[in-house]
Design a protein around this motif. Sequence first.
Motif, PDB file in Angstrom:
ATOM      1  N   PRO A 130       0.795   2.652 -13.513  1.00 16.26           N
ATOM      2  CA  PRO A 130      -0.502   3.340 -13.554  1.00 16.26           C
ATOM      3  C   PRO A 130      -1.036   3.571 -12.140  1.00 16.26           C
ATOM      4  O   PRO A 130      -0.541   2.986 -11.171  1.00 16.26           O
ATOM      5  CB  PRO A 130      -1.393   2.361 -14.326  1.00 16.26           C
ATOM      6  CG  PRO A 130      -0.764   1.024 -14.082  1.00 16.26           C
ATOM      7  CD  PRO A 130       0.714   1.271 -13.997  1.00 16.26           C
ATOM      8  N   PHE A 131      -2.039   4.429 -12.049  1.00 17.55           N
ATOM      9  CA  PHE A 131      -2.691   4.633 -10.755  1.00 17.55           C
ATOM     10  C   PHE A 131      -3.296   3.313 -10.285  1.00 17.55           C
ATOM     11  O   PHE A 131      -3.919   2.586 -11.066  1.00 17.55           O
ATOM     12  CB  PHE A 131      -3.786   5.697 -10.856  1.00 17.55           C
ATOM     13  CG  PHE A 131      -3.271   7.102 -10.994  1.00 17.55           C
ATOM     14  CD1 PHE A 131      -2.499   7.667  -9.994  1.00 17.55           C
ATOM     15  CD2 PHE A 131      -3.542   7.855 -12.123  1.00 17.55           C
ATOM     16  CE1 PHE A 131      -2.014   8.960 -10.115  1.00 17.55           C
ATOM     17  CE2 PHE A 131      -3.069   9.150 -12.253  1.00 17.55           C
ATOM     18  CZ  PHE A 131      -2.294   9.700 -11.245  1.00 17.55           C
ATOM     19  N   ARG A 132      -3.082   3.007  -9.012  1.00 17.26           N
ATOM     20  CA  ARG A 132      -3.600   1.751  -8.453  1.00 17.26           C
ATOM     21  C   ARG A 132      -4.332   2.029  -7.156  1.00 17.26           C
ATOM     22  O   ARG A 132      -4.056   3.020  -6.469  1.00 17.26           O
ATOM     23  CB  ARG A 132      -2.453   0.772  -8.193  1.00 17.26           C
ATOM     24  CG  ARG A 132      -1.727   0.311  -9.439  1.00 17.26           C
ATOM     25  CD  ARG A 132      -0.432  -0.399  -9.082  1.00 17.26           C
ATOM     26  NE  ARG A 132      -0.653  -1.565  -8.235  1.00 17.26           N
ATOM     27  CZ  ARG A 132       0.305  -2.211  -7.580  1.00 17.26           C
ATOM     28  NH1 ARG A 132       1.558  -1.784  -7.669  1.00 17.26           N
ATOM     29  NH2 ARG A 132       0.022  -3.261  -6.842  1.00 17.26           N
ATOM     30  N   ASN A 172       0.828  -1.206   0.000  1.00 16.58           N
ATOM     31  CA  ASN A 172       0.000   0.000   0.000  1.00 16.58           C
ATOM     32  C   ASN A 172       0.862   1.256   0.000  1.00 16.58           C
ATOM     33  O   ASN A 172       0.581   2.229  -0.716  1.00 16.58           O
ATOM     34  CB  ASN A 172      -0.916   0.009   1.222  1.00 16.58           C
ATOM     35  CG  ASN A 172      -2.122  -0.895   1.055  1.00 16.58           C
ATOM     36  OD1 ASN A 172      -2.453  -1.295  -0.055  1.00 16.58           O
ATOM     37  ND2 ASN A 172      -2.787  -1.203   2.147  1.00 16.58           N
ATOM     38  N   ALA A 173       1.913   1.249   0.830  1.00 16.60           N
ATOM     39  CA  ALA A 173       2.797   2.419   0.902  1.00 16.60           C
ATOM     40  C   ALA A 173       3.469   2.679  -0.441  1.00 16.60           C
ATOM     41  O   ALA A 173       3.586   3.836  -0.882  1.00 16.60           O
ATOM     42  CB  ALA A 173       3.847   2.206   1.993  1.00 16.60           C
ATOM     43  N   LYS A 174       3.900   1.611  -1.110  1.00 16.49           N
ATOM     44  CA  LYS A 174       4.528   1.771  -2.418  1.00 16.49           C
ATOM     45  C   LYS A 174       3.535   2.282  -3.452  1.00 16.49           C
ATOM     46  O   LYS A 174       3.874   3.105  -4.309  1.00 16.49           O
ATOM     47  CB  LYS A 174       5.128   0.440  -2.868  1.00 16.49           C
ATOM     48  CG  LYS A 174       6.307  -0.024  -2.023  1.00 16.49           C
ATOM     49  CD  LYS A 174       6.810  -1.386  -2.489  1.00 16.49           C
ATOM     50  CE  LYS A 174       7.963  -1.873  -1.607  1.00 16.49           C
ATOM     51  NZ  LYS A 174       8.420  -3.217  -2.017  1.00 16.49           N
ATOM     52  N   ILE A 175       2.282   1.783  -3.371  1.00 17.37           N
ATOM     53  CA  ILE A 175       1.243   2.247  -4.306  1.00 17.37           C
ATOM     54  C   ILE A 175       0.965   3.724  -4.105  1.00 17.37           C
ATOM     55  O   ILE A 175       0.873   4.498  -5.075  1.00 17.37           O
ATOM     56  CB  ILE A 175      -0.047   1.419  -4.119  1.00 17.37           C
ATOM     57  CG1 ILE A 175       0.158  -0.014  -4.626  1.00 17.37           C
ATOM     58  CG2 ILE A 175      -1.222   2.068  -4.846  1.00 17.37           C
ATOM     59  CD1 ILE A 175      -1.004  -0.938  -4.343  1.00 17.37           C
ATOM     60  N   LEU A 176       0.847   4.156  -2.847  1.00 14.95           N
ATOM     61  CA  LEU A 176       0.584   5.568  -2.560  1.00 14.95           C
ATOM     62  C   LEU A 176       1.737   6.444  -3.049  1.00 14.95           C
ATOM     63  O   LEU A 176       1.513   7.531  -3.610  1.00 14.95           O
ATOM     64  CB  LEU A 176       0.368   5.757  -1.055  1.00 14.95           C
ATOM     65  CG  LEU A 176      -0.923   5.172  -0.478  1.00 14.95           C
ATOM     66  CD1 LEU A 176      -0.933   5.294   1.044  1.00 14.95           C
ATOM     67  CD2 LEU A 176      -2.146   5.867  -1.066  1.00 14.95           C
ATOM     68  N   GLU A 177       2.955   5.954  -2.854  1.00 13.26           N
ATOM     69  CA  GLU A 177       4.121   6.716  -3.318  1.00 13.26           C
ATOM     70  C   GLU A 177       4.123   6.817  -4.839  1.00 13.26           C
ATOM     71  O   GLU A 177       4.371   7.891  -5.417  1.00 13.26           O
ATOM     72  CB  GLU A 177       5.405   6.045  -2.826  1.00 13.26           C
ATOM     73  CG  GLU A 177       6.665   6.794  -3.209  1.00 13.26           C
ATOM     74  CD  GLU A 177       7.931   6.099  -2.718  1.00 13.26           C
ATOM     75  OE1 GLU A 177       9.028   6.582  -3.025  1.00 13.26           O
ATOM     76  OE2 GLU A 177       7.798   5.058  -2.028  1.00 13.26           O
TER      77      GLU A 177
END
Length: 512
Positions: free
Chosen positions: A224-226, A181-186
Amino acid sequence: MKGSTYRRCYCRDAETGKPLGKSCPQLKTRKHGTYSIRQELPACEDGSRRAFNRAGYTTLKEAQADLDHIRSLLGIPDSDDPEGQTAIAEMLEQVADEKSPIPAIEETRRRFNTGQQLIGRLTVADWLDRWLAAKRVRKSTVKRYASDVRVHLKPRIGHVRIDRLRVSHIAEMFAAIEDTNAKILEGNALRRTALAELTAVPWKGLENRARRKAMKAAVDDMPPFRKTTGPTARRHIRSTLRAALNDAITEQIITFNPAAYVKLAAAQKPKALLWTAERVAKWEETGEKPSPVMVWTPEQVGAFLDFVTEDRLYGMWHLIAHRGLRRGEACGQPWSETRLDSGSVTVSSQLVPEGADVEESTPKTASGFRIVALDDGTTAALKTHRARQEAEREKWGEAWVDTGRVFTNEDGTWLHPDRVTDLFERLVTASGLPPIRLHDLRHVAATLMLAGGADMKTVQEMLGHSSITITMDIYASVLPELAKEAAEAAAKLVPRQVRNPPAHASLTQEAS
């Protein structure tokens, strides 16, 4: 059954290179060669012989210990239990083929006596596949289970043997999800920043166009946005795993469910908020909703129903807004369970979307089966709708499809719930009212009842909630605002000539 230990020699002839085997002159010396064991097993069903063979023991004592171990395992079934003897033989055959450790005697005895698999080679992934294939619940539920299994459970813990799955494995899985989740937000933040920078570059000029081209190429190379896996989704994942492991316990594959002992942070459900004048003003200015769950005031509900009076599904909007049926329940409501003379409907079925298709199902929960009383206005709206539907039936003639539903397409076929949602959203936008979801129209019905003085238990039964706690959690934030409106309405009933006395009035009275 015969069993034996013997030495093997792996020496080779110096000239030919062939193994010497038993002809090796050193084989009789005590330290030369390794020991092997061979134990006859119960014959196969076709009568062919089979045996347990294992080599590589450095001492006679080690070889004899394993041979005795195997004989003890073979002695677990009774002599008159051919099926049990076959099961033990197949287990030992698999152990020999895989060169895996020989199973413990007491553990094997326990598994044998309780009807479990004798050798724990079943992985979490193997069991989840088998569990999903045998699951007989509604398709939407299986679809959610399958998504949890495919995206999270099998990639992260699928390799673990199911009998060795521990609480720590599952806790590490959720920790890894948090890291992802942290990597996706970054990544989302970096992409959002890059897009903002790209938008700020002017189109005119060779230099600007070259810069835009390079920046766009950099954006295209970004992930891409996730979406992140939020608290509610994580609880769903744990629920899926817990259900699967509970069924494994039922089938006596395991005796302990580690998923039941994994603690997760409580999911913060969004609170329902009323569209007050202040919130509407801010929405008009910024376009942002204060909460994902918004509720119209009685005046706003009336404005919407006035706006959609001529819509062919007006009866549905009126029914949901006043009686709080779920979307699928309204789409699936049959005329046979709708009694307009006595003013009630029995909610007993619903329509559930399956991609482009629709399937009929039972209500969401056991408490979803309920009788809902209709007010006179809703009864009148449904009578008008029935007359409209009869006119459509005559227009379509033999092409009319008699599904027996209250709300249908013009040709009588089932409504697709997703298309009903799309239509509602278009109507809300066209009305100019602050946005709510179709499901929020159900919350509107509860709000109207609460504003009318109904108690929470009555609202729970009307909505079909399984627990009054659910009802109270949803509307805890709405009640104070309703109470404020009621207080203001009551205050206006008191006649006053001076509405706002001056602040210094009490001081004047004291001075006199």
